[in-house]
Structures are given as C-alpha cells and as structure tokens.
Design a protein around this motif. Structure first.
Motif, mmCIF file in Angstrom:
data_model
loop_
_atom_site.group_PDB
_atom_site.id
_atom_site.type_symbol
_atom_site.label_atom_id
_atom_site.label_comp_id
_atom_site.label_asym_id
_atom_site.label_seq_id
_atom_site.Cartn_x
_atom_site.Cartn_y
_atom_site.Cartn_z
ATOM 1 N N ARG A 199 14.625 38.691 -40.223
ATOM 2 C CA ARG A 199 15.078 40.073 -39.991
ATOM 3 C C ARG A 199 15.992 40.204 -38.784
ATOM 4 N N TRP A 200 16.253 39.129 -38.081
ATOM 5 C CA TRP A 200 17.084 39.218 -36.883
ATOM 6 C C TRP A 200 18.523 39.585 -37.262
ATOM 7 N N ARG A 201 18.982 40.701 -36.725
ATOM 8 C CA ARG A 201 20.390 41.069 -36.898
ATOM 9 C C ARG A 201 21.195 40.721 -35.648
ATOM 10 N N TYR A 202 20.558 40.852 -34.502
ATOM 11 C CA TYR A 202 21.209 40.516 -33.229
ATOM 12 C C TYR A 202 20.284 39.604 -32.455
ATOM 13 N N LEU A 203 20.820 38.504 -31.951
ATOM 14 C CA LEU A 203 20.029 37.548 -31.180
ATOM 15 C C LEU A 203 20.789 37.180 -29.915
ATOM 16 N N ARG A 204 20.120 37.366 -28.781
ATOM 17 C CA ARG A 204 20.694 36.979 -27.494
ATOM 18 C C ARG A 204 19.697 36.074 -26.783
ATOM 19 N N ILE A 205 20.142 34.884 -26.415
ATOM 20 C CA ILE A 205 19.301 33.925 -25.693
ATOM 21 C C ILE A 205 19.945 33.671 -24.335
ATOM 22 N N THR A 206 19.182 33.889 -23.280
ATOM 23 C CA THR A 206 19.676 33.702 -21.920
ATOM 24 C C THR A 206 18.699 32.833 -21.152
ATOM 25 N N ILE A 207 19.229 31.819 -20.478
ATOM 26 C CA ILE A 207 18.403 30.960 -19.627
ATOM 27 C C ILE A 207 18.729 31.277 -18.180
ATOM 28 N N THR A 208 17.718 31.639 -17.423
ATOM 29 C CA THR A 208 17.886 31.951 -16.018
ATOM 30 C C THR A 208 17.336 30.811 -15.176
ATOM 31 N N GLN A 217 12.941 21.819 -25.405
ATOM 32 C CA GLN A 217 12.341 21.700 -26.720
ATOM 33 C C GLN A 217 10.861 22.064 -26.731
ATOM 34 N N ARG A 218 10.323 22.428 -25.557
ATOM 35 C CA ARG A 218 8.945 22.872 -25.573
ATOM 36 C C ARG A 218 8.792 24.154 -26.382
ATOM 37 N N ILE A 219 9.906 24.820 -26.672
ATOM 38 C CA ILE A 219 9.872 25.970 -27.567
ATOM 39 C C ILE A 219 9.962 25.414 -28.980
ATOM 40 N N ALA A 220 8.883 24.854 -29.437
ATOM 41 C CA ALA A 220 8.891 24.116 -30.704
ATOM 42 C C ALA A 220 9.143 25.027 -31.889
ATOM 43 N N SER A 221 8.765 26.294 -31.782
ATOM 44 C CA SER A 221 8.908 27.191 -32.932
ATOM 45 C C SER A 221 10.357 27.421 -33.310
ATOM 46 N N PHE A 222 11.295 27.221 -32.378
ATOM 47 C CA PHE A 222 12.712 27.387 -32.699
ATOM 48 C C PHE A 222 13.169 26.394 -33.762
ATOM 49 N N SER A 223 12.676 25.186 -33.663
ATOM 50 C CA SER A 223 13.123 24.153 -34.590
ATOM 51 C C SER A 223 12.669 24.414 -36.014
ATOM 52 N N GLY A 238 23.268 29.513 -22.064
ATOM 53 C CA GLY A 238 22.267 28.527 -21.673
ATOM 54 C C GLY A 238 22.752 27.118 -21.906
ATOM 55 N N GLU A 239 21.821 26.224 -22.128
ATOM 56 C CA GLU A 239 22.122 24.799 -22.272
ATOM 57 C C GLU A 239 22.287 24.417 -23.727
ATOM 58 N N GLY A 240 23.190 23.452 -23.957
ATOM 59 C CA GLY A 240 23.410 22.975 -25.316
ATOM 60 C C GLY A 240 22.173 22.378 -25.951
ATOM 61 N N ALA A 241 21.237 21.849 -25.126
ATOM 62 C CA ALA A 241 20.010 21.257 -25.667
ATOM 63 C C ALA A 241 19.196 22.296 -26.429
ATOM 64 N N LEU A 242 19.129 23.504 -25.890
ATOM 65 C CA LEU A 242 18.390 24.549 -26.583
ATOM 66 C C LEU A 242 19.131 25.014 -27.826
ATOM 67 N N LEU A 243 20.457 25.095 -27.727
ATOM 68 C CA LEU A 243 21.241 25.514 -28.884
ATOM 69 C C LEU A 243 21.055 24.554 -30.059
ATOM 70 N N SER A 244 20.848 23.286 -29.766
ATOM 71 C CA SER A 244 20.669 22.308 -30.844
ATOM 72 C C SER A 244 19.403 22.573 -31.649
ATOM 73 N N LEU A 245 18.431 23.307 -31.060
ATOM 74 C CA LEU A 245 17.190 23.593 -31.783
ATOM 75 C C LEU A 245 17.417 24.548 -32.940
ATOM 76 N N LEU A 263 28.042 28.561 -22.077
ATOM 77 C CA LEU A 263 27.117 27.503 -21.707
ATOM 78 C C LEU A 263 26.847 27.564 -20.209
ATOM 79 N N LEU A 264 25.583 27.409 -19.851
ATOM 80 C CA LEU A 264 25.152 27.521 -18.468
ATOM 81 C C LEU A 264 25.942 26.576 -17.579
ATOM 82 N N ASP A 265 26.608 27.137 -16.570
ATOM 83 C CA ASP A 265 27.500 26.311 -15.753
ATOM 84 C C ASP A 265 27.608 26.919 -14.361
ATOM 85 N N ASP A 266 26.979 26.298 -13.370
ATOM 86 C CA ASP A 266 27.090 26.731 -11.987
ATOM 87 C C ASP A 266 27.924 25.769 -11.160
ATOM 88 N N ARG A 267 28.626 24.849 -11.841
ATOM 89 C CA ARG A 267 29.407 23.860 -11.112
ATOM 90 C C ARG A 267 30.861 24.279 -11.016
#
Length: 566
Positions: A199-208, A217-223, A238-245, A263-267
């Motif tokens: 049912r998701w119409r809008y999805l926003r994922i933010t890593i702080t 990947q500890r968020i196993a339910s995403f996979s 956020g990070e590409g690792a999470l996006l891969s899930l 993509l999360l980037d503070d550099r």
C-alpha cells in the motif's frame, strides 16, 4: 427534580440583646436578675428553635442546589443549541476530512512524543462528531513517520497497529528515519509497516548520524519486499548498502514516477561517493519516472540511471564525483575506485526543467565531474534551467571564495545540440563573475524570464553594471542581451550595481521607440515586470530609483524592496 419548599415556623424565644448585655456586665449575682431571664423554658425553647433553624437551612440549601442544577442544565442545553448553529456543523464530511488532513500532516512515532498526542488520537478525543469524522477518514491515519530507534513499548506498538488498522485500504505515506549502526533499529516497528508495503504510495528513507560502512542489513524485513505495486514517489537519503536491500522491490514498481536520491555524504568533493547497487539499473527500466533528483553520486552511476529514465520531465543534479569510496579491508579509512562512464548518448526528449545544484563549499573540482554528462546529454524540449550554488550559511567568508569558470562551452554545446529554446533561467549564488554570466546569457537569447539571486558573500558579484549595460543597448560586436526578456527578478546582498544603470536599462526596454525598432541586433520585447530586493541596505532607498515611479505609471509592474537584513 422538584425544588423543596422551605419550612416556615415561629420562634419561641424572643431575643433581648441589650437586656442580656447589661446583665452580663452587672457586678451582682444571678439571684438579682428578674425571673423572666432565668426562666428554664427559654433554654429549652431556644434549643428547639435551633433545631428548626437547621432544618430550615437544610431545605433552603437543597432548594439552592436544585436551582443551580436547573441553571446548569439550561446552560448546557443552550450551548448545545448554539453548537447546532456553528459553521463547522454545516460543513460536509469530506470538507472536515480535508481540514483534518491539513492540520495533521503525519503521525510521528519517536521517543520524544507521547502516544496520546498523536494528531489522530487528539482529534478523535474532542467530541463525538469529530471522533466519527476521524474514524471515517482512512487518509488521516495513512501518513506515518517512524524513528527506527524508538523504544519497543506496548503503547507505541499498539498505536502503530491501530493507525494501520484505521487506514484500512488507503495508500500509505511512510517515512523511516534510521540511525547509523550505533543504534539498533526497532525491527518490530519496521516489520509492522513492511507488512503493508503493497500500500505504500510514498516512501522516504533517511539515515541520520555519522556515515558508516557497516551493513544496515539488521533491518532484515526490508529484504523480504519483492514489489511496490502502489509506490509513486521514493526519496532516499542514506547509504547504498541499505538501498540494496530494497532493490528487488524497486525493480517491480510499475507506478514509480518520482525519485529523489541523495546518498549520505559528509565528505569533501573528490573523496569519493558511496557505492551504488548498479544491478538496479541493469534489471529495470523506469519509463514512468518524470521527476528525478540525484546528488552525491558517481557520474557513471548517474549516466546509467538516466539511460533507464528516458521520460524524465524534471531533473535535478547535485554534487557528482568521479570515483567510489570503498572501505579498506583493515577497516581504517577508505580507498578510491574509479568508475566506468558510458559513452552512449543520453536523449531525454521530455525533459523541460533542468537544475544543477551545488550545496558543498568547495568548488575546485566541481565542473570536471559534470563534463562527461554535458557531452552526452540531449534535451530537445528543455525550456527551464536553474543553477544553484551553496546556501548562505555554507559559504566561506568574503574574499576566500573566488570565481570559478564554468564550462560555458559545454552548456552551449548542450543547447546547440538539443536545439532547445530556454524560456526561463534562474541563477542563485553561483561562484562566477558577471563576464561568465553574460557569456552564458548570450547562449540563451530566447529567455523571457530571468531570476538572479546573489545573497552569499561572493568576492566577484555577477549582478553588476556590466550586465545592465549589455541589456541596455547593443555593442558594435554583440547584439542586445536577452531581446525576449519580459520578467526580471533580482535579489542581492547589498548594492552591487549602480541604480542609474539599472533604471536606465529598464527605461530603454520600456521606451516605445526602442521596443518597436526592428533593426537587426537592436530589437527587444517590452519588459513587463521587474522585482528587486536589496538586503543589508539599512532599509533606505538609494538615490537613482526615482524614475521607477514614472515607469510604474506607464504600465510596468515594479516591486522594489530594501531590507536591513537578509
């Protein structure tokens, strides 16, 4: 309830206050008092009178209480009658639902908010009418924002499940705010919301928090998500690792039309960007995406993504880099890995809006990462371009930022190759001078709307007398700048130009003879609207703007503002 009738009685004892007072002050004994004062019946009758008085008071108090209750009942009844005439009573149910949605944009689940203060629960606790309206509105409960590190308490969990239940089959607008791996995400919360991913119409994922390479990947339910059948807008920061899930789900999102990815980037620029799951581009074609915003990615990934989004209408590009940042095997630091850049042309036939956004402080190597993209890109329908520099609070102090020559030839090649007519151009806090701006504007003679914002302390302002001189009259070698300009909007920090030059340019573009002169190189349209805002000018209007009032009377729309601070 009937009001008690007070009891009437005749007191037996006659009170002689003065006589009793004299006797009490007398130096003689009671044996000298008259017998009527010492009559024993007085005391007995007095006690009976006190009993009768108490009974009378009790009846009166009951009558007063009953009268107050009657008054309260009438007051409540009248309040109900007035409530029937309140304007909100005449509103249809769908209008009340829209008001609720406007006032309650989301249900935020985090540790700093009490459950009973969630907007849906607050509204449903006001009155019976509002409760029915809130429960009938499935959309009111469909906007959910979850902080994944929220404590796993029964109240939070039951409240989330209640929101999902009351949303029924309505599309869900989900925001997930995840912490870096220093905090373990609340898998129970995420699991509850993932069960409704269809049912998701809008999805926003933010890593702080600080960027890390450890797997999220500890968020196993995403996979477990295999498709997003209803997803239309996706925002990822956020990070590409999470996006891969959720790559599997994104490849099966047939309704996806808007994608924002930072993509999360503070550099600093040049230190590489996070790896991106490139298999996403190889397995899917995002033909329905019309709005795309990308930042902090490697140029090769951006080009690959644009190849899979041929129908983009609005495109925003942020910082781009030329190499990946790969964690070293020892876990200390990162290593840079060059990316592969495709040489296949990118033809975006539907693209109408293109924005280049630079939010970092360091410009030394910015444009070299963009050049491969500008060489490959073709946009025949492009009519709006926007160039944005860093925000005011992210720019170095005055004198430390120097003008950066942008590849005007590359932008010119894009316009020439695309054969597009740029109708609108916006420039905000770009680190170049007026010469570069004039050169850029000459590549876009079809511009009818121009917006220039320069509120950062740049050392070489691009809003200057030279710009207005080029717009005022043609030079021997160059035609008049922007002959089709109809609307001009300028916002500067301080007076960076001469008011006389500015007003003279406007006057020339409003002059009927100049505007109707159709000789080659000198014809231009009549300017219709001018907006000027000068910040940090102590609110005073400098001399030289007097003629603007005459131009306003001549039909020009003029809006001039001088403020003391930005």
């Amino acid at each position: 309830m009937s009001i008690p009738i007070p009891i009437s009685f005749s007191p037996r004892v006659v009170i002689h206050t003065e006589e009793l007072s004299q006797k009490l002050r007398s130096p003689f004994g009671y044996h000298t008092w008259s017998n009527d004062i010492l009559d024993s019946s007085i005391l007995l009758d007095g006690e009976n009178d006190l009993t009768n008085y108490d009974a009378h008071i009790l009846v009166l108090e009951q009558a007063l209480k009953a009268t107050k209750e009657k008054r309260q009942q009438l007051q409540k009844y009248l309040a109900g009658c007035r409530s029937l005439t309140a304007p909100i009573r005449s509103l249809p149910q769908d209008v009340i639902e829209l008001i609720f949605l406007f006032c309650c944009p989301e249900h935020l689940f985090d540790s700093s908010r009490r459950v009973w203060r969630l907007p849906g629960f607050v509204l449903s606790s006001v009155c019976h009418h509002w409760r029915n309206a809130a429960l009938a509105s499935s959309r009111l409960w469909s906007r959910i924002n979850i902080c994944a590190s929220i404590p796993d308490t029964c109240s939070f969990r039951s409240s989330l499940e209640l929101c999902l239940e009351r949303s029924r089959a309505a599309p869900l607008y989900v925001q997930l705010e995840l912490q870096s791996c220093e905090k373990t995400p609340n898998e129970a919360f995420i699991s509850s919301i993932v069960q409704h991913s269809h049912r998701w119409r809008y999805l926003r994922i933010t890593i702080t928090g600080e960027p890390v390479f450890e797997p999220v990947q500890r968020i196993a339910s995403f996979s477990a998500i295999r498709e997003f059948p209803s997803l239309e807008e996706f925002t990822f920061n956020g990070e590409g690792a999470l996006l891969s899930l959720i790559t599997e789900g994104l490849t099966n999102a047939p309704r996806l039309r808007a994608w924002t990815m930072w993509l999360l980037d503070d550099r600093r620029l040049g230190e590489g960007c996070w790896p991106f799951p490139t298999n996403l581009f190889a397995r899917a074609s995002f033909n329905k995406i019309t709005t795309l915003s990308i930042a902090s990615m490697v140029i090769g990934d951006v080009i690959s993504m644009l190849h899979t989004c041929p129908n983009v209408v609005r495109l925003t590009l942020g910082e781009l880099d030329s190499s990946y940042a790969i964690p070293s095997p020892s876990g200390n630091g990162i290593t840079l890995s060059a990316c592969h850049v495709s040489s296949n042309p990118i033809i975006l036939r539907s693209l109408k809006f293109l924005k280049f956004s630079f939010i970092v402080e360091y410009f030394s190597s910015v444009w070299k990462h963009w050049e491969p993209l500008l060489d490959l890109l073709t946009t025949p329908a492009l009519n709006t371009m926007f160039l944005e520099g860093p925000k005011d609070n992210r720019v170095k102090p005055l004198g430390l930022v120097v003008p950066i020559p942008i590849p005007v030839d590359k932008i010119g090649g894009l316009i020439t190759r695309s054969k597009c007519n740029i109708d609108s151009l916006g420039v905000r806090n770009m680190p170049f001078d007026d010469v570069t701006l004039i050169t850029l504007l000459r590549l876009m003679p079809s511009i009818s709307r121009l917006g220039l914002v320069q509120t950062s302390p740049l050392s070489s302002p691009f809003v200057s007398d030279a710009l207005f001189a080029a717009m005022d009259s043609p030079s021997p070698n160059d035609p008049v700048l922007l002959p089709n300009l109809l609307s001009l909007k300028i916002k500067t920090r301080g007076q960076t130009f001469s008011p006389e030059k500015f007003v003279s340019m406007i006057d020339a573009r409003r002059n009927s003879e100049s505007a109707s002169n159709n000789t080659e190189g000198s014809f231009f349209e009549r300017l219709e609207r001018v907006t000027l805002a000068v910040l940090e000018n102590n609110g005073k209007v400098p001399a030289g703007y007097e003629r603007l009032h005459l131009l306003r009377n001549n039909g020009l729309e003029v809006d001039v503002c001088f403020e003391g601070s930005p």
